[in-house]
Write a protein that holds these residues in place. Structure first.
Motif, short mmCIF file in Angstrom:
data_model
loop_
_atom_site.label_atom_id
_atom_site.label_comp_id
_atom_site.label_asym_id
_atom_site.label_seq_id
_atom_site.Cartn_x
_atom_site.Cartn_y
_atom_site.Cartn_z
N ARG A 207 0.86 -1.18 0.00
CA ARG A 207 0.00 0.00 0.00
C ARG A 207 0.90 1.24 0.00
N VAL A 208 0.45 2.26 -0.70
CA VAL A 208 1.19 3.51 -0.76
C VAL A 208 0.30 4.62 -0.22
N ILE A 209 0.89 5.42 0.67
CA ILE A 209 0.16 6.56 1.26
C ILE A 209 0.79 7.84 0.73
N PHE A 210 -0.04 8.73 0.22
CA PHE A 210 0.46 10.03 -0.22
C PHE A 210 0.06 11.09 0.81
N MET A 211 1.08 11.76 1.35
CA MET A 211 0.85 12.83 2.34
C MET A 211 1.14 14.19 1.73
N ASP A 212 0.34 15.18 2.13
CA ASP A 212 0.61 16.56 1.74
C ASP A 212 0.06 17.48 2.82
N GLU A 213 0.88 18.41 3.23
CA GLU A 213 0.49 19.44 4.19
C GLU A 213 -0.17 18.88 5.44
N GLY A 214 0.39 17.80 5.97
CA GLY A 214 -0.08 17.29 7.25
C GLY A 214 -1.29 16.39 7.20
N PHE A 215 -1.72 16.05 5.98
CA PHE A 215 -2.85 15.13 5.81
C PHE A 215 -2.44 13.94 4.94
N ILE A 216 -3.12 12.81 5.17
CA ILE A 216 -3.06 11.74 4.18
C ILE A 216 -4.10 12.08 3.13
N VAL A 217 -3.61 12.39 1.94
CA VAL A 217 -4.50 12.86 0.88
C VAL A 217 -5.13 11.68 0.15
N GLU A 218 -4.34 10.63 0.01
CA GLU A 218 -4.82 9.49 -0.78
C GLU A 218 -3.98 8.27 -0.44
#
Ligand code: ADP
Ligand code: MG
Length: 242
Positions: A207-218
């Motif tokens: 599984r891959v988690i994409f984070m941006d600006e302090g959130f898990i976006v997708e």
């Protein structure tokens, strides 16, 4: 069984909100890669998971035990988590073997001979038995990082956390470090890996988690995330790095 469960995790440094509301799980034997732009909070997330940083809010469970509950034995819990950093942090005045067996001797009460037996097995696993009695300054970056992995594994962790383990390496040494991680994945180690190595994430992650600006976006399987990203921030990030 959930090895890691993160619920509504928040972390601020003063007024800077770095983790805004993180929810994630890592299952037994799962390999989760965390990707995202610099400054998005990836390192802070890993550092909260092993309590190198104290969360501002939310809960983290390790194998069902609440990391942030006052009664929790933090040191015992931390031993279940092995961590490998971008910087290897080996002790320069100790040989490779001494670096690897320090933890088992000090924290697990292993005798010198027991610890050395474990150390030899692990140095063999990372391809460095011939470097047992060498000091770190005689090693390449890739070799140092493999020693750092052997050192983390010597504590018999249930979960391994990696924070950009190949980012400080010359390109020709990246492969040997990724190979050790691949071997660990194949043996069924539960791993959470912050990485910029998209090829590795595609190949090895469950599984891959994409984070941006302090959130898990997708998040999703490598195929979902890399080949069919749904969020425009994921798409924008991937268009720059792929
Ligand atoms: P990433 O690993 O995704 O690059 P980090 O988790 O290292 O991101 O950092 C996220 C943000 O938190 C950055 O703005 C960084 O400057 C800030 N930050 C991280 N650690 C600290 C700290 N100890 N004190 C203050 N700010 C920090
Ligand atoms: Mg980082």
């Amino acid at each position: 069984m959930k090895m890691i469960e993160v619920n509504n995790l928040k972390k601020s440094f003063g007024k800077l909100e770095v983790l805004k509301d993180i929810n994630m799980d890592v299952n037994s034997q799962e390999v989760v890669c965390v990707i995202g732009p610099s400054g998005s909070g990836k390192s802070t997330l890993l550092r909260c998971i092993n309590l190198l940083e104290e969360p501002t809010g939310g809960d983290i469970f390790i194998e069902g035990d609440n990391l942030t509950a006052p009664k929790t034995n933090i040191n015992e819990l931390r031993q279940r988590l092995g961590m490998v950093f971008q910087q290897f942090n080996l002790f320069p005045h100790m040989t490779v073997m001494e670096n690897v067996i320090l933890g088992p001797k000090r924290l697990k009460g292993k005798s010198q001979s027991e610890a050395k037996e474990i150390g030899t097995q692990l140095l063999d696993k990372v391809g460095l038995v011939d470097k047992t009695d060498v000091y770190p300054d005689k090693l390449s970056g890739g070799q140092k990082q493999r020693v750092a992995m052997a050192r983390a594994l010597a504590m018999e962790p249930h979960i391994m956390l990696f924070d950009e383990p190949t980012s400080a390496l010359d390109p020709e040494m990246v492969g040997e470090v990724l190979q050790v991680m691949k071997d660990l994945a194949e043996e069924g180690m539960t791993m959470t890996i912050v990485t910029h190595e998209m090829g590795f994430a595609k190949e090895v992650a469950d599984r891959v988690i994409f984070m941006d600006e302090g959130f898990i976006v997708e998040q999703g399987t490598p195929d979902e995330l890399f080949n069919n990203p749904q969020n425009e921030r994921t798409q924008a990030f991937l268009s720059k790095v792929l």
